[in-house]
Design an enzyme around this catalytic site. Structure first.
Site, PDB file in Angstrom:
ATOM      1  N   TYR A 146       5.923   2.955  11.352  1.00 48.53           N
ATOM      2  CA  TYR A 146       4.591   3.484  11.082  1.00 48.53           C
ATOM      3  C   TYR A 146       4.557   4.924  11.576  1.00 48.53           C
ATOM      4  O   TYR A 146       4.746   5.185  12.768  1.00 48.53           O
ATOM      5  CB  TYR A 146       3.555   2.633  11.820  1.00 48.53           C
ATOM      6  CG  TYR A 146       2.124   2.909  11.447  1.00 48.53           C
ATOM      7  CD1 TYR A 146       1.456   2.101  10.539  1.00 48.53           C
ATOM      8  CD2 TYR A 146       1.416   3.955  12.019  1.00 48.53           C
ATOM      9  CE1 TYR A 146       0.129   2.323  10.193  1.00 48.53           C
ATOM     10  CE2 TYR A 146       0.085   4.198  11.688  1.00 48.53           C
ATOM     11  CZ  TYR A 146      -0.551   3.377  10.782  1.00 48.53           C
ATOM     12  OH  TYR A 146      -1.862   3.609  10.441  1.00 48.53           O
TER      13      TYR A 146
ATOM     14  N   PRO B   2     -13.243  -4.687  -7.220  1.00 52.31           N
ATOM     15  CA  PRO B   2     -13.660  -5.507  -6.076  1.00 52.31           C
ATOM     16  C   PRO B   2     -13.706  -4.665  -4.810  1.00 52.31           C
ATOM     17  O   PRO B   2     -12.819  -3.829  -4.568  1.00 52.31           O
ATOM     18  CB  PRO B   2     -12.571  -6.580  -5.999  1.00 52.31           C
ATOM     19  CG  PRO B   2     -11.968  -6.620  -7.369  1.00 52.31           C
ATOM     20  CD  PRO B   2     -12.016  -5.200  -7.857  1.00 52.31           C
TER      21      PRO B   2
ATOM     22  N   THR C  64     -11.861  -0.142   3.410  1.00 53.36           N
ATOM     23  CA  THR C  64     -10.926   0.507   4.330  1.00 53.36           C
ATOM     24  C   THR C  64      -9.609   0.928   3.685  1.00 53.36           C
ATOM     25  O   THR C  64      -8.701   1.374   4.390  1.00 53.36           O
ATOM     26  CB  THR C  64     -10.610  -0.426   5.508  1.00 53.36           C
ATOM     27  OG1 THR C  64      -9.996  -1.621   5.017  1.00 53.36           O
ATOM     28  CG2 THR C  64     -11.864  -0.779   6.280  1.00 53.36           C
TER      29      THR C  64
END
Length: 529
Positions: free
Chosen positions: A447, A125, A130
């Site tokens: 992060y 899919p 991204t």
């Protein structure tokens, strides 16, 4: 999106003099752009789709929606991780899906899956393209062929329940399209990950995405009220009410499934009225630990900012948080925090006042609106910078994790040490930057952005660094991924994450929904030991 870079080629920007100077002084990178490989020089593995299968698939989706040319195949040959982009720069033969199919609705998807299961054709899919964890790799394995199932035609607002605040969107709706469709009726989804401009509703659901406004609106899995999954075994529609005690919540089995069980075609989500006002304020903290304690106080008190982020000293020092001026100037000493508040004027002002009192009481100094507005202006631009860095001979990538507040400091130190050590072994120093990107009452997401000099085989260099960082996360008891998902890259650590029995549970579900194993092979579920 560009075939060999992030996003819209028209939005790409050359490296500034400040960034070039920073690369040279800190990492010894001369920043001379490498020659760019043109698309006509890319060699793809020839399509393995037989003429019989191609004809049958054209009958199912329409001739114009079954594409086998190399340009279409190349655009779906992977995601946008640093490893993906480095692979695009090589002149050797590259893997790509054998065909690209664009179904027009649930019936088309079901028909394609039925045919592919019978003919041993793998299906990947594809939404916005991204993925940064190898989630779109066209793994053929033992299958006769592999096709990319591009869901862009499933781009529609099926329903908006203005009374309940729920919207049903097709999986192919992009982030900007969702906001446009909803804002026309006075509503917003409020989900803004860094991939917002290109990623899709189906992709958000399939990867448990978390947007930059998660402090106010939650993660995407918090927003999901219902979801439709078309599988080789049939259609699974789950989610009837805001909450239920009717057994385990199967929505949470579909959300985060990364295409390995079936194809998400529709998602019903919680939406809210468009905000009347937005209030901005940036803060400075003397060090990361002080700033983290302040964010913890806000999260545990529940004062309700829409955005709440904290950059460490390194990220603040190079001004990465506000992307437009990286390397040009320093926003402030110490650590930069960003807060935004949305809603009615009265509600935004009250939450802003309570939050600013907490931040000030925990050692914060207000910097006013400007840095927060600058962050918002450039919030989706950082991935474009990576393209320029890679071309200039620098290695640049991001990774993320999450842990409890008590463990934030130790985790940050361990991952930083792992990255710098592994890259030093490859012959380069490294600039490792970190920010708290999402907060919860009990913990936060870290992060990391890593920049180093490319040395030898840059892909192998990064794999080594990534492996060291991932091992450090596991040793610290943190999650292997907070919002980037598992894909192929994090798959080796899934047993550490959920245990052998957890892996068998996932394998059992796949056996029921995808008996032939055609759905997105090589992702999420580790192979048998």
């Amino acid at each position: 999106m560009a075939w060999n870079a992030w996003g819209d080629p028209a939005a790409a920007k050359p490296l500034s003099d400040g960034i070039r100077s920073l690369l040279h002084q800190a990492l010894g990178v001369d920043a001379t752009p490498a020659e760019e490989l043109t698309e006509d020089r890319v060699r793809l593995r020839p399509s393995a789709l037989s003429a019989t299968d191609a004809a049958a698939l054209r009958d199912l989706v329409g001739a114009e929606h079954c594409i086998t040319d190399d340009h279409a195949r190349l655009l779906r040959a992977g995601g946008k991780s640093t490893l993906d982009l480095l692979r695009r720069r090589h002149t050797g033969v590259q893997d790509a899906p054998d065909a690209v199919l664009l179904p027009g609705g649930d019936d088309d998807v079901a028909a394609v899956l039925d045919y592919c299961a019978r003919r041993s054709i793998a299906v990947v899919p594809f939404g916005g393209g991204t993925s940064v964890v190898g989630g779109l790799d066209p793994v053929r394995g033992d299958f006769r062929a592999v096709v990319s199932l591009d869901l862009r035609r499933l781009s529609v607002l099926h329903d908006l329940d203005e009374v309940s605040g729920e919207a049903e969107l097709g999986a192919g709706v992009t982030g900007p399209e969702a906001e446009r469709l909803l804002s026309a009726r006075g509503f917003s989804l409020g989900h803004f990950p860094q991939s917002f401009e290109f990623a899709t509703i189906g992709g958000f659901a399939a990867t448990r995405s978390s947007g930059q406004d998660s402090a106010g609106y939650g993660r995407f899995d918090d927003m999901v009220r219902g979801v439709r999954l078309v599988t080789p075994a049939g259609v699974l529609d789950v989610g009837r009410a805001p909450a239920s005690a009717a057994g385990p919540d199967l929505r949470q089995l579909v959300v985060g499934s990364e295409g390995v069980f079936g194809v998400i075609t529709r998602v019903r989500v919680r939406v809210h009225r468009c905000a009347e006002v937005t209030r901005y304020e940036a803060w400075s903290f003397p060090d990361f630990a002080t700033g983290a304690d302040a964010l913890r106080a806000v999260a545990q008190t529940g004062t309700g900012p829409t955005v709440l982020r904290l950059s460490d000293e390194a990220e603040t020092g190079v001004n990465l948080a506000t992307t437009e001026s990286i390397g040009e100037r320093t926003v402030t000493g110490g650590c930069l925090a960003i807060t935004l508040f949305e809603g009615t004027a009265e509600h935004a002002d009250s939450r802003h006042a309570e939050t600013r009192a907490l931040l000030a009481a925990h050692g914060g100094t207000s910097l006013g609106e400007a840095p927060a507005r600058a962050w918002e202006h450039g919030r989706f631009g950082a991935p474009y910078l990576r393209d320029g860095l890679l071309s200039a001979g620098a290695l640049c990538e991001t990774l993320e994790t999450a842990t409890t507040w008590a463990n934030v400091g130790a985790l940050k130190a361990a991952v930083t040490e792992a990255l710098t050590g592994a890259l030093a072994d490859s012959g380069t120093s490294a600039l490792v930057m970190c920010h708290i990107s999402h907060v919860y009452p009990t913990g936060a997401s870290l992060y990391f952005t890593v920049v180093a000099a490319q040395r030898g085989d840059a892909a192998a260099q990064w794999r080594s660094a990534k492996r060291a960082a991932s091992d450090a996360m596991v040793r610290c008891g943190a999650t292997i991924t907070h919002h980037h998902a598992v894909g192929a890259d994090h798959r080796p650590w899934m047993r550490d994450e959920i245990g052998d029995l957890g892996v068998e549970v996932l394998r059992a579900v796949k056996g029921v929904l995808d008996p032939a194993g055609i759905m997105n092979p090589g992702k999420l579920i580790p192979p048998r030991a």
